[in-house]
Motif scaffolding. Structure first.
Motif, PDB file in Angstrom:
ATOM      1  N   SER A   1       0.813  -1.224   0.000  1.00  0.00           N
ATOM      2  CA  SER A   1       0.000   0.000   0.000  1.00  0.00           C
ATOM      3  C   SER A   1       0.840   1.266   0.000  1.00  0.00           C
ATOM      4  CB  SER A   1      -0.931   0.020   1.213  1.00  0.00           C
ATOM      5  OG  SER A   1      -0.173   0.058   2.410  1.00  0.00           O
ATOM      6  N   LYS A   2       2.107   1.166   0.365  1.00  0.00           N
ATOM      7  CA  LYS A   2       2.975   2.344   0.387  1.00  0.00           C
ATOM      8  C   LYS A   2       3.897   2.401  -0.836  1.00  0.00           C
ATOM      9  CE  LYS A   2       2.964   2.923   5.358  1.00  0.00           C
ATOM     10  NZ  LYS A   2       2.491   4.282   5.507  1.00  0.00           N
ATOM     11  N   SER A   3       3.975   1.300  -1.577  1.00  0.00           N
ATOM     12  CA  SER A   3       4.823   1.246  -2.767  1.00  0.00           C
ATOM     13  C   SER A   3       3.988   1.599  -3.993  1.00  0.00           C
ATOM     14  CB  SER A   3       5.416  -0.154  -2.919  1.00  0.00           C
ATOM     15  OG  SER A   3       6.175  -0.490  -1.781  1.00  0.00           O
ATOM     16  N   TRP A   4       4.574   2.381  -4.891  1.00  0.00           N
ATOM     17  CA  TRP A   4       3.828   2.784  -6.075  1.00  0.00           C
ATOM     18  C   TRP A   4       4.759   2.945  -7.267  1.00  0.00           C
ATOM     19  CZ3 TRP A   4       5.579   7.295  -8.087  1.00  0.00           C
ATOM     20  CH2 TRP A   4       6.151   8.235  -7.217  1.00  0.00           C
ATOM     21  N   LYS A   5       4.138   3.057  -8.432  1.00  0.00           N
ATOM     22  CA  LYS A   5       4.877   3.253  -9.680  1.00  0.00           C
ATOM     23  C   LYS A   5       4.075   4.164 -10.592  1.00  0.00           C
ATOM     24  CE  LYS A   5       2.705  -0.286 -12.377  1.00  0.00           C
ATOM     25  NZ  LYS A   5       2.063   0.559 -13.352  1.00  0.00           N
ATOM     26  N   ARG A   6       4.793   4.806 -11.480  1.00  0.00           N
ATOM     27  CA  ARG A   6       4.110   5.573 -12.525  1.00  0.00           C
ATOM     28  C   ARG A   6       3.628   4.608 -13.603  1.00  0.00           C
ATOM     29  NH1 ARG A   6       6.364  11.417 -13.470  1.00  0.00           N
ATOM     30  NH2 ARG A   6       7.440  11.791 -11.517  1.00  0.00           N
ATOM     31  N   PRO A   7       2.665   5.033 -14.419  1.00  0.00           N
ATOM     32  CA  PRO A   7       2.242   4.174 -15.539  1.00  0.00           C
ATOM     33  C   PRO A   7       3.400   3.959 -16.519  1.00  0.00           C
ATOM     34  CG  PRO A   7       0.678   5.969 -15.179  1.00  0.00           C
ATOM     35  CD  PRO A   7       1.878   6.262 -14.320  1.00  0.00           C
ATOM     36  N   ASN A   8       3.369   2.834 -17.183  1.00  0.00           N
ATOM     37  CA  ASN A   8       4.299   2.521 -18.275  1.00  0.00           C
ATOM     38  C   ASN A   8       5.768   2.524 -17.868  1.00  0.00           C
ATOM     39  OD1 ASN A   8       2.045   2.398 -20.076  1.00  0.00           O
ATOM     40  ND2 ASN A   8       2.084   4.644 -20.137  1.00  0.00           N
ATOM     41  N   VAL A   9       6.066   2.068 -16.665  1.00  0.00           N
ATOM     42  CA  VAL A   9       7.469   1.925 -16.274  1.00  0.00           C
ATOM     43  C   VAL A   9       8.012   0.621 -16.828  1.00  0.00           C
ATOM     44  CG1 VAL A   9       7.449   3.394 -14.222  1.00  0.00           C
ATOM     45  CG2 VAL A   9       6.705   1.026 -14.048  1.00  0.00           C
ATOM     46  N   SER A  10       9.327   0.542 -16.975  1.00  0.00           N
ATOM     47  CA  SER A  10       9.947  -0.599 -17.655  1.00  0.00           C
ATOM     48  C   SER A  10      10.170  -1.785 -16.715  1.00  0.00           C
ATOM     49  CB  SER A  10      11.297  -0.172 -18.244  1.00  0.00           C
ATOM     50  OG  SER A  10      12.237  -0.006 -17.196  1.00  0.00           O
ATOM     51  N   ASN A  11      10.338  -2.937 -17.328  1.00  0.00           N
ATOM     52  CA  ASN A  11      10.688  -4.131 -16.559  1.00  0.00           C
ATOM     53  C   ASN A  11      12.115  -4.049 -16.030  1.00  0.00           C
ATOM     54  OD1 ASN A  11       8.209  -5.389 -16.647  1.00  0.00           O
ATOM     55  ND2 ASN A  11       8.644  -6.379 -18.597  1.00  0.00           N
ATOM     56  N   ASN A  12      12.974  -3.274 -16.708  1.00  0.00           N
ATOM     57  CA  ASN A  12      14.331  -3.060 -16.183  1.00  0.00           C
ATOM     58  C   ASN A  12      14.278  -2.356 -14.833  1.00  0.00           C
ATOM     59  OD1 ASN A  12      15.744  -4.250 -18.285  1.00  0.00           O
ATOM     60  ND2 ASN A  12      15.886  -2.356 -19.452  1.00  0.00           N
ATOM     61  N   LEU A  13      13.376  -1.402 -14.705  1.00  0.00           N
ATOM     62  CA  LEU A  13      13.217  -0.707 -13.431  1.00  0.00           C
ATOM     63  C   LEU A  13      12.683  -1.666 -12.366  1.00  0.00           C
ATOM     64  CD1 LEU A  13      13.375   1.829 -11.723  1.00  0.00           C
ATOM     65  CD2 LEU A  13      11.137   2.507 -12.618  1.00  0.00           C
ATOM     66  N   LEU A  14      11.781  -2.560 -12.740  1.00  0.00           N
ATOM     67  CA  LEU A  14      11.265  -3.543 -11.788  1.00  0.00           C
ATOM     68  C   LEU A  14      12.391  -4.444 -11.276  1.00  0.00           C
ATOM     69  CD1 LEU A  14       8.909  -4.813 -10.271  1.00  0.00           C
ATOM     70  CD2 LEU A  14       8.503  -6.268 -12.283  1.00  0.00           C
ATOM     71  N   LYS A  15      13.287  -4.867 -12.162  1.00  0.00           N
ATOM     72  CA  LYS A  15      14.436  -5.674 -11.730  1.00  0.00           C
ATOM     73  C   LYS A  15      15.309  -4.892 -10.761  1.00  0.00           C
ATOM     74  CE  LYS A  15      14.830  -8.483 -15.913  1.00  0.00           C
ATOM     75  NZ  LYS A  15      15.650  -8.762 -17.096  1.00  0.00           N
ATOM     76  N   HIS A  16      15.465  -3.615 -11.036  1.00  0.00           N
ATOM     77  CA  HIS A  16      16.234  -2.745 -10.159  1.00  0.00           C
ATOM     78  C   HIS A  16      15.577  -2.681  -8.775  1.00  0.00           C
ATOM     79  CE1 HIS A  16      18.835   0.716  -9.206  1.00  0.00           C
ATOM     80  NE2 HIS A  16      17.760   1.237  -8.612  1.00  0.00           N
ATOM     81  N   GLU A  17      14.251  -2.519  -8.756  1.00  0.00           N
ATOM     82  CA  GLU A  17      13.522  -2.453  -7.490  1.00  0.00           C
ATOM     83  C   GLU A  17      13.599  -3.778  -6.735  1.00  0.00           C
ATOM     84  OE1 GLU A  17      12.195   0.465  -6.348  1.00  0.00           O
ATOM     85  OE2 GLU A  17      13.035   1.317  -8.159  1.00  0.00           O
ATOM     86  N   GLN A  18      13.512  -4.887  -7.453  1.00  0.00           N
ATOM     87  CA  GLN A  18      13.627  -6.204  -6.815  1.00  0.00           C
ATOM     88  C   GLN A  18      14.959  -6.321  -6.080  1.00  0.00           C
ATOM     89  OE1 GLN A  18      11.512  -9.072  -6.562  1.00  0.00           O
ATOM     90  NE2 GLN A  18      13.126  -9.630  -5.114  1.00  0.00           N
TER      91      GLN A  18
END
Length: 196
Positions: free
Chosen positions: A86-103
């Motif tokens: 509930s406290k984590s968010w993302k902008r629309p259309n962010v990349s999967n590369n950014l998701l790997k970075h966040e992981q």
């Protein structure tokens, strides 16, 4: 009390640096995802409302250190890190590369959780006064959380928040190796020895 590290492009990392809690249990709540080797974050886990001021994604992680038992010879703890939906968010259309970075930020939090477990398991409380023991353990925990903050800053700077793909791959290998290095501390249950 919460600690917030703001980074300029795409990431905010929050650690709930709560005090050592006594005689509670680990979080069991749909809003919290405990770190697991088998579970990888997806953008659908980011349920918070975006703040469009500066970042592309915000990841909140909380450490929890809970006393779950007490024996004459040991204090028993459950020590875990959680991703907070509930406290984590993302902008629309962010990349999967950014998701790997966040992981990897979540993985880094697990590494430092394992370091807390290691230090707790190696610590011996010589005082009969439990408050003194808890104070020393809190100091250990805060020192490791501070190290995590510095390590996280280095990660974001070197990878340029996922934009430097070569560095991102180097960090993926580095984090994987560190998780392996601290694998013996993957169990959330820790005994802090007591005695003279």
């Amino acid at each position: 009390m919460k600690r917030l590290t703001l980074l300029t492009y795409c990431f905010i990392f929050l650690v709930g640096s709560c005090a050592l809690k006594k005689k509670q249990t680990a979080i069991v709540d749909d809003d919290y995802i405990p770190w697991s080797e088998s579970y990888k974050l997806s953008w659908s886990d980011y349920l918070g409302t975006p703040d469009y001021s500066a970042h592309d994604a915000v990841t909140w992680v909380s450490y929890q250190t809970v006393q779950i038992g007490l024996r004459e010879d040991a204090i028993l703890f459950d020590i875990r890190c959680y991703f907070i939906k509930s406290k984590s968010w993302k902008r629309p259309n962010v990349s999967n590369n950014l998701l790997k970075h966040e992981q990897l930020h979540f993985d880094i939090a697990e590494i430092y959780t394992r370091k807390i477990r290691k230090e707790f398991s190696e610590f011996k409380c010589y005082s009969f006064n439990l408050d003194e023991c808890f104070y020393e353990l809190k100091e250990i925990r805060e020192m490791i959380v501070k190290q995590d903050t510095e390590f996280t800053k280095q990660y974001d700077q070197e990878t340029n928040f996922s934009k430097n793909k070569e560095k991102q791959k180097e960090w993926e290998k580095k984090i994987k190796a560190m998780l392996k290095e601290y694998e013996q501390y993957a169990n959330p249950y820790v005994e802090v020895k007591r005695g003279h």
